[in-house]
Design a protein around this motif. Sequence first.
Motif, PDB file in Angstrom:
ATOM      1  N   ASP A 116       5.235 -11.309   2.872  1.00 34.77           N
ATOM      2  CA  ASP A 116       6.353 -12.109   3.392  1.00 34.77           C
ATOM      3  C   ASP A 116       6.988 -11.466   4.630  1.00 34.77           C
ATOM      4  O   ASP A 116       8.206 -11.246   4.675  1.00 34.77           O
ATOM      5  N   ASP A 160       8.724 -10.515   8.161  1.00 34.45           N
ATOM      6  CA  ASP A 160       9.608 -11.095   9.158  1.00 34.45           C
ATOM      7  C   ASP A 160       9.763 -10.083  10.282  1.00 34.45           C
ATOM      8  O   ASP A 160       9.738  -8.863  10.042  1.00 34.45           O
ATOM      9  N   SER A 179      14.705 -11.252   5.514  1.00 35.21           N
ATOM     10  CA  SER A 179      14.805 -11.672   6.913  1.00 35.21           C
ATOM     11  C   SER A 179      15.523 -10.578   7.682  1.00 35.21           C
ATOM     12  O   SER A 179      16.548 -10.070   7.226  1.00 35.21           O
ATOM     13  N   CYS A 187      17.834 -16.291   4.688  1.00 34.16           N
ATOM     14  CA  CYS A 187      17.787 -16.020   6.124  1.00 34.16           C
ATOM     15  C   CYS A 187      19.110 -16.416   6.769  1.00 34.16           C
ATOM     16  O   CYS A 187      19.544 -17.563   6.652  1.00 34.16           O
ATOM     17  N   LYS A 192      12.928 -19.527   7.623  1.00 30.99           N
ATOM     18  CA  LYS A 192      13.499 -18.748   8.723  1.00 30.99           C
ATOM     19  C   LYS A 192      14.152 -19.741   9.686  1.00 30.99           C
ATOM     20  O   LYS A 192      13.524 -20.709  10.100  1.00 30.99           O
ATOM     21  N   GLN A 221       4.309 -18.431   6.260  1.00 29.46           N
ATOM     22  CA  GLN A 221       5.478 -17.577   6.019  1.00 29.46           C
ATOM     23  C   GLN A 221       5.494 -16.363   6.923  1.00 29.46           C
ATOM     24  O   GLN A 221       4.668 -15.476   6.807  1.00 29.46           O
ATOM     25  N   ALA A 277       7.304 -15.161  11.008  1.00 31.42           N
ATOM     26  CA  ALA A 277       8.332 -15.082  12.031  1.00 31.42           C
ATOM     27  C   ALA A 277       7.857 -15.647  13.357  1.00 31.42           C
ATOM     28  O   ALA A 277       6.718 -15.414  13.771  1.00 31.42           O
TER      29      ALA A 277
END
Length: 517
Positions: free
Chosen positions: A28, A30, A90, A137, A196, A248, A250
């Motif tokens: 996951d 970010d 996040s 997020c 996000k 998933q 960024a």
Amino acid sequence: MTYLSKTRVSDQGDGTFANPILHADYSDPDAIRVGEDFYMTASSFGHIPGLPILHSKDLINWRLIHHAIPHMPLPGYDKPQHGNGVWAPSIRFHDGMFWIFYGDPDVGIFMTKASEPAGEWSEIHLVHEGKGLIDACPFWDDDGQAYLVHAYAHSRSGIKHRLRVRRMSPDGRRLLDEGVVVIDDPERHPTIEGPKMYKRGDYYYIFAPAGGVEEGWQTVLRARHPFGPYEDRIVLKQGNSPVNGPHQGAWIELASGESWFMHFQHKDAYGRIVHLQPMTWMDDDWPSMGEDADGDGIGEPVLRAPKPNVGNRYPIETPATDDGFDQERLGLQWQWQANPESGWYSLAERSGWLRLYSRRSPESASSLYQAPYLLLQKFPALSFQAGVRLDGTGLREGDSAGLIVFGYSYAALILAFNENGNAELRLLEGDTEKQAIAWKLETSAPELSLRVLVEPGAMCTFQYSFDGMHYESVARPPFQATVSKWVGAKVGLFAQADREVGGYADFDDFTVTDVPR
């Protein structure tokens, strides 16, 4: 010091990179850009230290620089919390500070912040209590208003397929209202999660995966107000590529104007490995990711591409895996199964060696699956060999120590002392509920080298050597490494006491290299 993996490197050295950028379980992910620097974090679940912080100058070459949670202050973390803890964080930069928000499915939404990502992070703060609140997020708007978007864990809340946006205090410490459910469409976007939130031009965007980790896709929502109404579009899926469930992560915008999308791929025992896709914004203000190979308007992952244009060239490097145990602290790649105790290990008792003191498992534990004192790190490549030198002179009767490959099922090559005080080399195999000796060999040598060869498919062969040069394979079929709860297989070290504590084992030069051909 720059570290370069002896197994797999994404940067091809010719201006291109090969996916995945990290063949390791940074689940996951970010990431953000702050000036000329990029920072990444990922789920750490119950492993300690938690919330890894990675740094890069070009989105391809990464270094693990810190963890935001060195010690979990919540109750229960003296024992393994498999699959619990830190879910889908996040990371953001706002008002001169770095912020990380995450959801703990059993407690609620947490926040921590720091002025420097490699410095001290604040103790985690409970922003909002609630069972099943995950994947949080934050978003700070141009007018000073703050918001937070999150998903739900069905296992705790009974809610699924749903994202909610709420108002948040600008200091990030509390939520101000119940907000609005911005999508609940189980037919088109089942298991939507990991949102996000961004703003570009006149639109608010929520990037969110749907369809599940193994076969899912990347969805993007957009609206002209933070609370919607939102329209949606699928922008990335597997298609004809070999990269399953691409989603998933960024959106990162470079100073050069380029956009890139970071995501994970669930790869069985290797966990959720990290990919990077080129991304462009179309004339209709929707993003396009990867390559639209079949012309259906939905991108597919690319396996190789020109490196991001960051305006400079930087050294090739990878997160460290080796540890000579000659520093004051353990390498950042190591994690425990629970909050570590000071009496578990020492790097000072024997210079250049790691001393692990034998510990007893909890009374309720029937296998090593519930042992908190396992010292583990992620699988770093499709194939590799991990080796270490073990001196078991300090072990006592009933003690054992060695090299382990860990998951729901595990195998460990250990040196043990039986009830007669004789040394035995053993292969221990187990799972979440039981374990047994699968092979053993009597030996008079308390010092030896251990290693495991991991080949494609995560098939593991354990080997031993008494002179550090000539290795023999354990006479057993290869062990199939497996995932654990939400994480990939890991490799590492441990020392255990079946009777009285007080013994110890010394380890030297943990190295990870290519499998010999």
